[in-house]
Every structure is written in C-alpha cells, then in structure tokens.
Write an enzyme that holds these catalytic residues in place. Structure first.
Site, PDB file in Angstrom:
ATOM      1  N   THR A  10      -6.345  -1.200  10.241  1.00 25.36           N
ATOM      2  CA  THR A  10      -7.098  -2.259   9.567  1.00 25.36           C
ATOM      3  C   THR A  10      -8.463  -2.482  10.209  1.00 25.36           C
ATOM      4  N   ASP A  11      -9.373  -3.057   9.429  1.00 28.01           N
ATOM      5  CA  ASP A  11     -10.679  -3.434   9.997  1.00 28.01           C
ATOM      6  C   ASP A  11     -10.566  -4.659  10.903  1.00 28.01           C
ATOM      7  N   GLU A  12      -9.427  -5.384  10.819  1.00 25.83           N
ATOM      8  CA  GLU A  12      -9.308  -6.625  11.591  1.00 25.83           C
ATOM      9  C   GLU A  12      -9.303  -6.376  13.100  1.00 25.83           C
ATOM     10  N   ILE A  37       0.838  -1.203   0.000  1.00 24.13           N
ATOM     11  CA  ILE A  37       0.000   0.000   0.000  1.00 24.13           C
ATOM     12  C   ILE A  37       0.871   1.251   0.000  1.00 24.13           C
ATOM     13  N   ASN A  64     -14.356 -15.896  -0.023  1.00 23.58           N
ATOM     14  CA  ASN A  64     -13.068 -16.178  -0.657  1.00 23.58           C
ATOM     15  C   ASN A  64     -13.199 -17.031  -1.921  1.00 23.58           C
ATOM     16  N   ASP A 106      -7.892 -25.116   7.555  1.00 26.11           N
ATOM     17  CA  ASP A 106      -8.245 -23.724   7.839  1.00 26.11           C
ATOM     18  C   ASP A 106      -7.160 -23.015   8.648  1.00 26.11           C
ATOM     19  N   ARG A 107      -7.160 -21.685   8.541  1.00 29.58           N
ATOM     20  CA  ARG A 107      -6.280 -20.830   9.348  1.00 29.58           C
ATOM     21  C   ARG A 107      -6.777 -20.883  10.805  1.00 29.58           C
ATOM     22  N   PRO A 108      -5.896 -21.120  11.776  1.00 34.14           N
ATOM     23  CA  PRO A 108      -6.353 -21.099  13.174  1.00 34.14           C
ATOM     24  C   PRO A 108      -6.941 -19.731  13.529  1.00 34.14           C
ATOM     25  N   LYS A 160      -2.019  -4.657  15.817  1.00 38.47           N
ATOM     26  CA  LYS A 160      -2.527  -3.425  15.186  1.00 38.47           C
ATOM     27  C   LYS A 160      -3.484  -2.710  16.156  1.00 38.47           C
ATOM     28  N   TYR A 215      -1.586 -10.707  14.647  1.00 39.29           N
ATOM     29  CA  TYR A 215      -1.478  -9.509  13.798  1.00 39.29           C
ATOM     30  C   TYR A 215      -2.496  -8.454  14.224  1.00 39.29           C
ATOM     31  N   ASN A 230      -9.820  -5.157   3.283  1.00 38.98           N
ATOM     32  CA  ASN A 230      -8.801  -5.826   2.456  1.00 38.98           C
ATOM     33  C   ASN A 230      -8.531  -5.083   1.151  1.00 38.98           C
ATOM     34  N   ASN A 231      -7.271  -4.769   0.915  1.00 36.92           N
ATOM     35  CA  ASN A 231      -6.857  -4.122  -0.329  1.00 36.92           C
ATOM     36  C   ASN A 231      -6.411  -5.177  -1.350  1.00 36.92           C
TER      37      ASN A 231
HETATM   38  P1  NAD Z   1       3.287  -4.769   3.482  1.00 36.20           P
HETATM   39  O1  NAD Z   1       3.623  -5.915   4.368  1.00 36.20           O
HETATM   40  O2  NAD Z   1       3.139  -4.981   2.023  1.00 36.20           O
HETATM   41  O3  NAD Z   1       4.368  -3.609   3.655  1.00 36.20           O
HETATM   42  C1  NAD Z   1       4.856  -3.216   4.899  1.00 36.20           C
HETATM   43  C2  NAD Z   1       6.075  -2.321   4.659  1.00 36.20           C
HETATM   44  O4  NAD Z   1       6.552  -1.876   5.944  1.00 36.20           O
HETATM   45  C3  NAD Z   1       7.236  -3.024   3.966  1.00 36.20           C
HETATM   46  O5  NAD Z   1       7.785  -2.182   2.969  1.00 36.20           O
HETATM   47  C4  NAD Z   1       8.246  -3.248   5.088  1.00 36.20           C
HETATM   48  O6  NAD Z   1       9.590  -3.273   4.635  1.00 36.20           O
HETATM   49  C5  NAD Z   1       7.969  -2.055   5.977  1.00 36.20           C
HETATM   50  N1  NAD Z   1       8.353  -2.274   7.379  1.00 36.20           N
HETATM   51  C6  NAD Z   1       8.089  -3.362   8.158  1.00 36.20           C
HETATM   52  N2  NAD Z   1       8.615  -3.187   9.383  1.00 36.20           N
HETATM   53  C7  NAD Z   1       9.195  -1.960   9.395  1.00 36.20           C
HETATM   54  C8  NAD Z   1       9.890  -1.216  10.375  1.00 36.20           C
HETATM   55  N3  NAD Z   1      10.085  -1.703  11.605  1.00 36.20           N
HETATM   56  N4  NAD Z   1      10.343   0.008  10.054  1.00 36.20           N
HETATM   57  C9  NAD Z   1      10.170   0.511   8.798  1.00 36.20           C
HETATM   58  N5  NAD Z   1       9.533  -0.163   7.833  1.00 36.20           N
HETATM   59  C10 NAD Z   1       9.053  -1.383   8.122  1.00 36.20           C
HETATM   60  O7  NAD Z   1       1.962  -4.141   4.110  1.00 36.20           O
HETATM   61  P2  NAD Z   1       0.728  -3.430   3.384  1.00 36.20           P
HETATM   62  O8  NAD Z   1      -0.239  -4.472   2.965  1.00 36.20           O
HETATM   63  O9  NAD Z   1       1.238  -2.473   2.419  1.00 36.20           O
HETATM   64  O10 NAD Z   1       0.087  -2.668   4.626  1.00 36.20           O
HETATM   65  C11 NAD Z   1       0.492  -1.348   4.950  1.00 36.20           C
HETATM   66  C12 NAD Z   1      -0.281  -0.893   6.175  1.00 36.20           C
HETATM   67  O11 NAD Z   1      -1.673  -0.935   5.898  1.00 36.20           O
HETATM   68  C13 NAD Z   1      -0.066  -1.794   7.385  1.00 36.20           C
HETATM   69  O12 NAD Z   1      -0.018  -0.980   8.517  1.00 36.20           O
HETATM   70  C14 NAD Z   1      -1.308  -2.678   7.414  1.00 36.20           C
HETATM   71  O13 NAD Z   1      -1.609  -3.067   8.729  1.00 36.20           O
HETATM   72  C15 NAD Z   1      -2.347  -1.736   6.859  1.00 36.20           C
HETATM   73  N6  NAD Z   1      -3.479  -2.344   6.147  1.00 36.20           N
HETATM   74  C16 NAD Z   1      -3.256  -3.269   5.169  1.00 36.20           C
HETATM   75  C17 NAD Z   1      -4.347  -3.785   4.466  1.00 36.20           C
HETATM   76  C18 NAD Z   1      -4.171  -4.774   3.343  1.00 36.20           C
HETATM   77  O14 NAD Z   1      -5.170  -5.311   2.842  1.00 36.20           O
HETATM   78  N7  NAD Z   1      -2.967  -5.045   2.895  1.00 36.20           N
HETATM   79  C19 NAD Z   1      -5.641  -3.358   4.777  1.00 36.20           C
HETATM   80  C20 NAD Z   1      -5.820  -2.423   5.809  1.00 36.20           C
HETATM   81  C21 NAD Z   1      -4.718  -1.924   6.480  1.00 36.20           C
HETATM   82  O1  DAU Z   2      -8.848  -6.725   6.452  1.00 33.75           O
HETATM   83  C1  DAU Z   2      -7.630  -6.045   6.264  1.00 33.75           C
HETATM   84  C2  DAU Z   2      -6.492  -7.019   6.309  1.00 33.75           C
HETATM   85  O2  DAU Z   2      -6.539  -7.758   5.098  1.00 33.75           O
HETATM   86  C3  DAU Z   2      -5.132  -6.369   6.494  1.00 33.75           C
HETATM   87  O3  DAU Z   2      -5.099  -5.733   7.749  1.00 33.75           O
HETATM   88  C4  DAU Z   2      -4.012  -7.401   6.409  1.00 33.75           C
HETATM   89  O4  DAU Z   2      -2.753  -6.765   6.479  1.00 33.75           O
HETATM   90  C5  DAU Z   2      -4.144  -8.123   5.091  1.00 33.75           C
HETATM   91  O5  DAU Z   2      -3.163  -9.147   4.999  1.00 33.75           O
HETATM   92  C6  DAU Z   2      -5.536  -8.736   4.942  1.00 33.75           C
HETATM   93  O6  DAU Z   2      -5.721  -9.802   5.890  1.00 33.75           O
HETATM   94  P1  DAU Z   2      -6.476 -11.156   5.494  1.00 33.75           P
HETATM   95  O7  DAU Z   2      -6.065 -12.214   6.422  1.00 33.75           O
HETATM   96  O8  DAU Z   2      -7.934 -10.929   5.312  1.00 33.75           O
HETATM   97  O9  DAU Z   2      -5.832 -11.366   4.017  1.00 33.75           O
HETATM   98  P2  DAU Z   2      -5.248 -12.653   3.276  1.00 33.75           P
HETATM   99  O10 DAU Z   2      -5.013 -12.247   1.869  1.00 33.75           O
HETATM  100  O11 DAU Z   2      -4.158 -13.296   4.022  1.00 33.75           O
HETATM  101  O12 DAU Z   2      -6.489 -13.632   3.290  1.00 33.75           O
HETATM  102  C7  DAU Z   2      -7.738 -13.253   2.741  1.00 33.75           C
HETATM  103  C8  DAU Z   2      -8.705 -14.413   2.963  1.00 33.75           C
HETATM  104  O13 DAU Z   2      -8.306 -15.513   2.139  1.00 33.75           O
HETATM  105  C9  DAU Z   2      -8.701 -14.919   4.385  1.00 33.75           C
HETATM  106  O14 DAU Z   2     -10.021 -15.305   4.737  1.00 33.75           O
HETATM  107  C10 DAU Z   2      -7.801 -16.148   4.334  1.00 33.75           C
HETATM  108  C11 DAU Z   2      -8.013 -16.668   2.931  1.00 33.75           C
HETATM  109  N1  DAU Z   2      -6.846 -17.345   2.314  1.00 33.75           N
HETATM  110  C12 DAU Z   2      -5.644 -16.689   2.315  1.00 33.75           C
HETATM  111  C13 DAU Z   2      -4.527 -17.279   1.759  1.00 33.75           C
HETATM  112  C14 DAU Z   2      -3.194 -16.554   1.783  1.00 33.75           C
HETATM  113  C15 DAU Z   2      -6.979 -18.591   1.707  1.00 33.75           C
HETATM  114  O15 DAU Z   2      -8.095 -19.164   1.675  1.00 33.75           O
HETATM  115  N2  DAU Z   2      -5.877 -19.164   1.166  1.00 33.75           N
HETATM  116  C16 DAU Z   2      -4.643 -18.577   1.173  1.00 33.75           C
HETATM  117  O16 DAU Z   2      -3.667 -19.197   0.670  1.00 33.75           O
END
Ligand code: NAD
Ligand code: DAU
Length: 356
Positions: free
Chosen positions: A132-134, A11, A257, A289-291, A162, A158, A187-188
C-alpha cells in the site's frame, strides 16, 4: 499455475476473476475467510477446474509447504492481509499476526520450496507482495507525490504492519536471493469492496437511508484507482517487473473525501433517485475524526509507466459510475455481507444507532 493468497477478499477476488477471464493458467487460492473473505465473490468460478480454493492461513507454514509441493506454482502473489485502518485502531493484534508474522511464515515456506527448485525454475520464480501507499505516511498539501524512493513513515497500526511486511519481503530478497516484487498501490474502489471502506459504505448507507459519516473536515485526500486497473498493474509487474524492485501503482486521481461522497450522492440521484425526491447529499453528516488520520496520499506512478508501460484504463468518472451501478445491480451481495458481524462493527465504529 500460480498461488494467490487472500483471493476471496476485495482486490484478490477481482484479481482471480480477471486472471481467469484473460487466460487459462490455473490458480490455487489460499484464504482464511476472515470477515473480509467471501466465497460469494468467486461464485462465477463454481465448477471451474482452473480455480482451486483452499481455506487456510498464510501463517500455517506446513499447509503452505504442502500446497507448494503439490501444485508447483511458478509464482506466489500475497494479497492476504488485515486491511482496514479503523479496525487496526480498535485492535492491532490480527494485523500483527497476519500482516507481519503471517508474511514471515509465508516467506519462509516459499523460500524453503524455492531452494529445492532447479536453477532455471528458481530464476523464473516470483514472490509478488501486494502492498500500500500508506507505508509512506502523510503528504503536505503541496508536496510531490510518493515515489519509490520516499522514506517509510507509517502512522497507523495497519500501515506499520504493512511496512514491516514490505521490509521482510525486501530482506528475503537481499539476504536469501528470493526473486520478490513489491507493489505499493493507492486506494482502490470497485465491485466486491466490503462496505466498511469509504466508497461502498457511502453507497450502501445512502440506499438504506442512513447517515453518510464523513470523518473530521472531509478534506483528507486519497488517490483513487479502479480495482481492475490495480489487477492489470499486478499482472504486468508479475510478467516483466525486475526482481527486488518496488513499483508504485496509482490512478492520478487525487480527491478529497467530501468530493468523493458528493460524487457518489450525485450518481445515486441520477441512477436511483430517492422516493421523496430529496438529494442523497442531505444524508451527509460529520463524525469525529479518525485518530492519526493521514491527511494526503498521492502516488507518482511514472516508474511503472516508464519501465513496464502500464497506465490505468479507467478515469475516476468511468470507474465510479461502473462501481455505483455494480452495487445497484447486486443487492443480494450487499445484503449477504451485512451480516450480524458487520452490524457489530458498525456499532463499534459509528455507535449503536448507526447499526440499527
Ligand atoms: P480485504 O480485507 O478485502 O481482503 C483480505 C483477504 O485476505 C480476505 O479474503 C481475508 O479472508 C484474507 N486473509 C486475511 N488474513 C488471512 C490469513 N492470515 N491467511 C489467509 N488469508 C487471509 O483486503 P483488500 O482490500 O482486498 O486488500 C488486499 C491487499 O491489498 C492487502 O494486502 C492490502 O494491504 C493491499 N492494498 C489494499 C488497497 C485497498 O484500497 N483496498 C490498496 C493498496 C493495497
Ligand atoms: O491507500 C491505500 C489504502 O486505502 C489501503 O492500504 C487500505 O487497505 C484501504 O483500506 C484504504 O485505506 P484508507 O484508510 O484510505 O481507506 P478508507 O476507505 O477506510 O477511508 C478512505 C478515507 O475516507 C479516509 O480518509 C477516511 C475517510 N472515511 C472513511 C470511512 C470508512 C470517512 O470519512 N468516513 C468513513 O466512514
């Protein structure tokens, strides 16, 4: 000038690229470059003086203090985090270190700097925390979507980390007066998404002829938002959000999913059919399943729409098509992120055969 942390991740890098595409205000980008951070995401900015990249840890208070003194940003946006739920189940140490202790150190460095500013700059300063919404936990199938008033009930290491960081940010506002903003997003998906997460994993596995591992019954529901829309929401909150407030951000796109995986397969059938003519859906497999797997997330995004006029621009249909096309157009990026360390993770999570 703004300071962004974690701007080499999924992001964060989308945010940095969008920010500099839409204006000229420079960015200092502080990123530790963990396995999830990737300079290649920012390759388009090579030689661009508006982007200053610094490799470092948000928990390094002296480094952050130096960056703040040197660059005098008007805002700090904290994207940096350990972000993958499954990794937090295998080991939570890095999640505690970065998401909790790192956020604390960052807040302290920012507070010390902010305290030295003249009153007018103090009032204009913002600390925006990307969350995050989590943190809200899991919803029953028919329960209303999460509003900003929903209690915090995190269920994974996680989301607990957060949630802790959100509480610290809130406390630094109430106790110390720091002008903070928090966004809680669903989720993005989109470009530069690391293929440990559901959508990019399914795309890269499908193309590699590998199994598509669906956890449990595949009926867990997530609320999907195109990453560009998350970035526009963050820009809007930074511009007009009220200090001390939290804003939920979501795409009004709740989907199970298994439906997501079938959509990805159908798009690949259309855009890059398998050589043998078989549908990609034949690669779908179920795995344990994921725990503690949260059953459903859904965001009520009416506050950000009502107060700040933000709505997502993409529908799921437009966003997922762009995303699949992006992965098809960037095989080099995909190959580069699937390094040895990536294969180690796949072996840990899905078994040695999956990593072969
Ligand atoms: P990501 O794991 O892709 O990226 C995280 C970045 O943070 C990486 O570039 C990593 O090198 C850097 N990082 C990790 N630890 C660090 C530290 N100690 N100091 C400096 N940099 C560090 O994560 P993302 O999916 O891009 O998520 C970004 C933010 O958005 C996170 O805070 C996450 O909780 C939040 N978020 C993510 C999602 C999603 O769906 N991915 C949704 C809602 C919120
Ligand atoms: O809701 C926001 C969150 O979305 C962010 O805060 C997190 O950083 C981001 O990783 C994401 O978390 P999820 O656990 O929802 O995302 P993930 O892509 O890991 O999984 C999405 C769904 O798919 C979840 O229900 C688990 C399932 N899944 C995931 C993987 C990796 C599978 O069924 N198989 C898989 O291999």
């Amino acid at each position: 000038m703004i300071l962004v942390t974690g701007g080499a991740g999924f992001i964060g890098s989308n945010f940095v690229l969008d920010w500099l595409a839409q204006g000229h205000e420079p960015i200092v980008n502080l990123d530790k470059l963990t396995y999830a951070g990737n300079r290649a995401n920012l390759a388009a900015l090579q030689g661009d003086a508006r982007h200053v990249f610094v490799q470092g840890d948000i928990g390094d208070r002296a480094l952050v203090a130096r960056l703040l003194a040197e660059h005098q940003p008007r805002a700090v946006l904290n994207f940096a985090a350990e972000s993958h739920v499954d990794r937090s189940i295998h080991g939570a140490g890095e999640f505690i270190a970065t998401n909790i202790v790192g956020t604390f150190q960052l807040l302290e460095a920012v507070r010390a700097h902010w305290g030295t500013l003249p009153a007018e700059r103090q009032a204009d300063f913002r600390f925006l925390h990307v969350s995050t919404d989590e943190v809200y936990g899991s919803l029953a199938p028919d329960a209303p979507a999460f509003t900003e008033q929903h209690g915090y009930e995190p269920n994974s290491p996680y989301s607990a980390s957060k949630a802790a960081s959100d509480h610290l940010v809130r406390a630094w506002h109430h106790t110390h007066g720091l002008p903070v903003l928090t966004t809680n997003c669903s989720n993005n998906y989109g470009p530069y998404h690391f293929p440990e997460k559901l959508i990019p994993l399914m795309i890269v596995n499908a193309l590699a002829g590998k199994p598509l591992p669906v956890y449990g019954d595949g009926q867990q529901v997530r609320d999907w938002l195109y990453v560009g829309d998350h970035c526009s929401a963050i820009r809007r909150v930074l511009q007009a959000g009220r200090p001390g407030e939290t804003y939920n951000v979501g795409g009004w796109n709740e989907k199970p999913n298994l439906e997501i995986v079938h959509t990805v397969c159908r798009l690949l059938d259309e855009l890059r059919p398998r050589a043998d003519g078989q549908p990609y859906a034949t690669q779908i497999t179920t795995v344990p399943d994921r725990p503690g797997h949260d059953r459903r997330y859904a965001i009520d995004a009416r506050k950000i729409e009502r107060e700040l006029g933000w709505r997502p621009a993409e529908t799921f249909d437009t966003g997922i098509r762009k995303t699949v096309q992006w992965y098809l157009d960037h095989p080099d990026w995909v190959a580069q992120v699937q390094s040895g360390a990536y294969r180690d993770w796949v072996a840990t999570q899905y078994g040695a055969a999956a990593a072969a």
